[in-house]
Design an enzyme around this catalytic site. Structure first.
Site, PDB file in Angstrom:
ATOM      1  N   ASP A   1      -1.288   3.740   4.546  1.00 54.90           N
ATOM      2  CA  ASP A   1      -2.283   3.118   5.416  1.00 54.90           C
ATOM      3  C   ASP A   1      -2.358   3.993   6.660  1.00 54.90           C
ATOM      4  O   ASP A   1      -1.324   4.341   7.231  1.00 54.90           O
ATOM      5  CB  ASP A   1      -1.823   1.704   5.779  1.00 54.90           C
ATOM      6  CG  ASP A   1      -2.806   0.967   6.679  1.00 54.90           C
ATOM      7  OD1 ASP A   1      -4.027   1.081   6.456  1.00 54.90           O
ATOM      8  OD2 ASP A   1      -2.341   0.254   7.594  1.00 54.90           O
TER       9      ASP A   1
ATOM     10  N   ARG B   1       0.825  -1.208   0.000  1.00 59.48           N
ATOM     11  CA  ARG B   1       0.000   0.000   0.000  1.00 59.48           C
ATOM     12  C   ARG B   1       0.862   1.262   0.000  1.00 59.48           C
ATOM     13  O   ARG B   1       1.912   1.324   0.634  1.00 59.48           O
ATOM     14  CB  ARG B   1      -0.968   0.032   1.175  1.00 59.48           C
ATOM     15  CG  ARG B   1      -0.391   0.159   2.572  1.00 59.48           C
ATOM     16  CD  ARG B   1       0.082  -1.157   3.185  1.00 59.48           C
ATOM     17  NE  ARG B   1      -0.894  -2.240   3.097  1.00 59.48           N
ATOM     18  CZ  ARG B   1      -1.868  -2.431   3.992  1.00 59.48           C
ATOM     19  NH1 ARG B   1      -1.957  -1.664   5.051  1.00 59.48           N
ATOM     20  NH2 ARG B   1      -2.703  -3.406   3.844  1.00 59.48           N
TER      21      ARG B   1
HETATM   22  P1  ATP Z   1      -4.902  -4.112   9.779  1.00 61.00           P
HETATM   23  O1  ATP Z   1      -6.243  -3.599  10.262  1.00 61.00           O
HETATM   24  O2  ATP Z   1      -4.583  -5.511  10.236  1.00 61.00           O
HETATM   25  O3  ATP Z   1      -3.782  -3.158  10.102  1.00 61.00           O
HETATM   26  P2  ATP Z   1      -5.125  -3.070   7.091  1.00 61.00           P
HETATM   27  O4  ATP Z   1      -4.741  -1.772   7.710  1.00 61.00           O
HETATM   28  O5  ATP Z   1      -4.348  -3.527   5.903  1.00 61.00           O
HETATM   29  O6  ATP Z   1      -5.037  -4.237   8.199  1.00 61.00           O
HETATM   30  P3  ATP Z   1      -7.357  -2.033   5.692  1.00 61.00           P
HETATM   31  O7  ATP Z   1      -7.597  -2.753   4.409  1.00 61.00           O
HETATM   32  O8  ATP Z   1      -6.606  -0.739   5.643  1.00 61.00           O
HETATM   33  O9  ATP Z   1      -6.653  -3.046   6.702  1.00 61.00           O
HETATM   34  O10 ATP Z   1      -8.731  -1.717   6.434  1.00 61.00           O
HETATM   35  C1  ATP Z   1      -9.769  -2.644   6.508  1.00 61.00           C
HETATM   36  C2  ATP Z   1     -10.924  -2.051   7.307  1.00 61.00           C
HETATM   37  O11 ATP Z   1     -10.597  -1.927   8.682  1.00 61.00           O
HETATM   38  C3  ATP Z   1     -11.369  -0.656   6.940  1.00 61.00           C
HETATM   39  O12 ATP Z   1     -12.276  -0.680   5.889  1.00 61.00           O
HETATM   40  C4  ATP Z   1     -11.998  -0.111   8.245  1.00 61.00           C
HETATM   41  O13 ATP Z   1     -13.406  -0.021   8.162  1.00 61.00           O
HETATM   42  C5  ATP Z   1     -11.637  -1.176   9.256  1.00 61.00           C
HETATM   43  N1  ATP Z   1     -11.210  -0.681  10.570  1.00 61.00           N
HETATM   44  C6  ATP Z   1     -11.670  -1.192  11.752  1.00 61.00           C
HETATM   45  N2  ATP Z   1     -11.107  -0.580  12.788  1.00 61.00           N
HETATM   46  C7  ATP Z   1     -10.244   0.349  12.287  1.00 61.00           C
HETATM   47  C8  ATP Z   1      -9.374   1.296  12.887  1.00 61.00           C
HETATM   48  N3  ATP Z   1      -9.246   1.395  14.223  1.00 61.00           N
HETATM   49  N4  ATP Z   1      -8.639   2.095  12.066  1.00 61.00           N
HETATM   50  C9  ATP Z   1      -8.762   1.993  10.712  1.00 61.00           C
HETATM   51  N5  ATP Z   1      -9.573   1.103  10.072  1.00 61.00           N
HETATM   52  C10 ATP Z   1     -10.314   0.289  10.856  1.00 61.00           C
HETATM   53 CA    CA Z   2      -2.934  -1.335   9.118  1.00 62.77          CA
HETATM   54 CA    CA Z   3      -5.850   0.252   7.608  1.00 61.78          CA
END
Ligand code: ATP
Ligand code: CA
Ligand code: CA
Length: 158
Positions: free
Chosen positions: A93, A90
């Site tokens: 993030d 990415r």
């Molecule tokens: P991780 O959550 O393990 O770090 P990631 O950052 O790669 O993985 P994303 O694809 O960026 O995951 O986000 C997936 C979903 O997580 C988002 O669509 C969002 O709705 C959800 N989400 C839940 N809690 C949070 C939070 N505290 N901060 C940001 N996103 C969140």
């Molecule tokens: Ca993340």
């Molecule tokens: Ca995220």
């Protein structure tokens, strides 16, 4: 004003540039921003991808938790995040780690972030700016959580 902590990550292109752009945009709704140093880390989970730049920031905001999520997601999009696959590469993030001492369990929003306490790349930069902040779930300080990480899991580099 709510006190919030965000974790930033990038492993595609120029992480520093994406971080600068994201922080610039974040500053439209966050005040008194503190920036942690930027670290380099190896990818975890899906390990066959480029190293990450990671950091954390503190800020104060009038946005509610859901508004903050929408705001950070709009910034990911503006800065140019391309969605590939879960835990894949990415450009930027932005995760919400803490929002005051609230515990939130909504379908699209979990605060504190569900995986932060096992992640050196989140805890170390948070430790740099707010070692005494108390995680409302475990009631431990960021410093305690960082100290409790297994030594063999620590590999972050400046
Ligand atoms: P991780 O959550 O393990 O770090 P990631 O950052 O790669 O993985 P994303 O694809 O960026 O995951 O986000 C997936 C979903 O997580 C988002 O669509 C969002 O709705 C959800 N989400 C839940 N809690 C949070 C939070 N505290 N901060 C940001 N996103 C969140
Ligand atoms: Ca993340
Ligand atoms: Ca995220």
């Amino acid at each position: 004003m709510a006190e919030i902590f965000l974790a930033l990550g990038s492993n595609v292109g120029d992480g520093d540039k994406y971080f600068d752009q994201a922080i610039n945009l974040l500053s439209e709704k966050l005040s008194n921003i503190l920036q942690a140093p930027r670290y380099k880390s190896k990818a975890v989970g899906f390990t066959d991808q480029a190293d990450f730049t990671n950091s954390a920031i503190y800020g104060e905001t009038k946005l509610g938790p859901q508004e903050l999520l929408k705001f950070t997601q709009s910034i990911e999009e503006k800065v140019g995040r391309i969605r590939r696959f879960r835990w894949g590469p990415r450009e930027i993030d932005i995760d919400i780690i803490f929002y005051d001492n609230l515990i939130i369990n909504e379908e699209d929003l979990t605060i504190p972030h569900p995986r932060f306490a096992e992640r050196e790349f989140v805890l170390k930069p948070m430790f740099d700016i707010a070692p005494d902040f108390i995680d409302p779930t475990s009631k431990m300080t960021v410093k305690n959580l960082y100290d409790n990480l297994p030594e063999e899991d620590k590999s972050l580099k400046l």
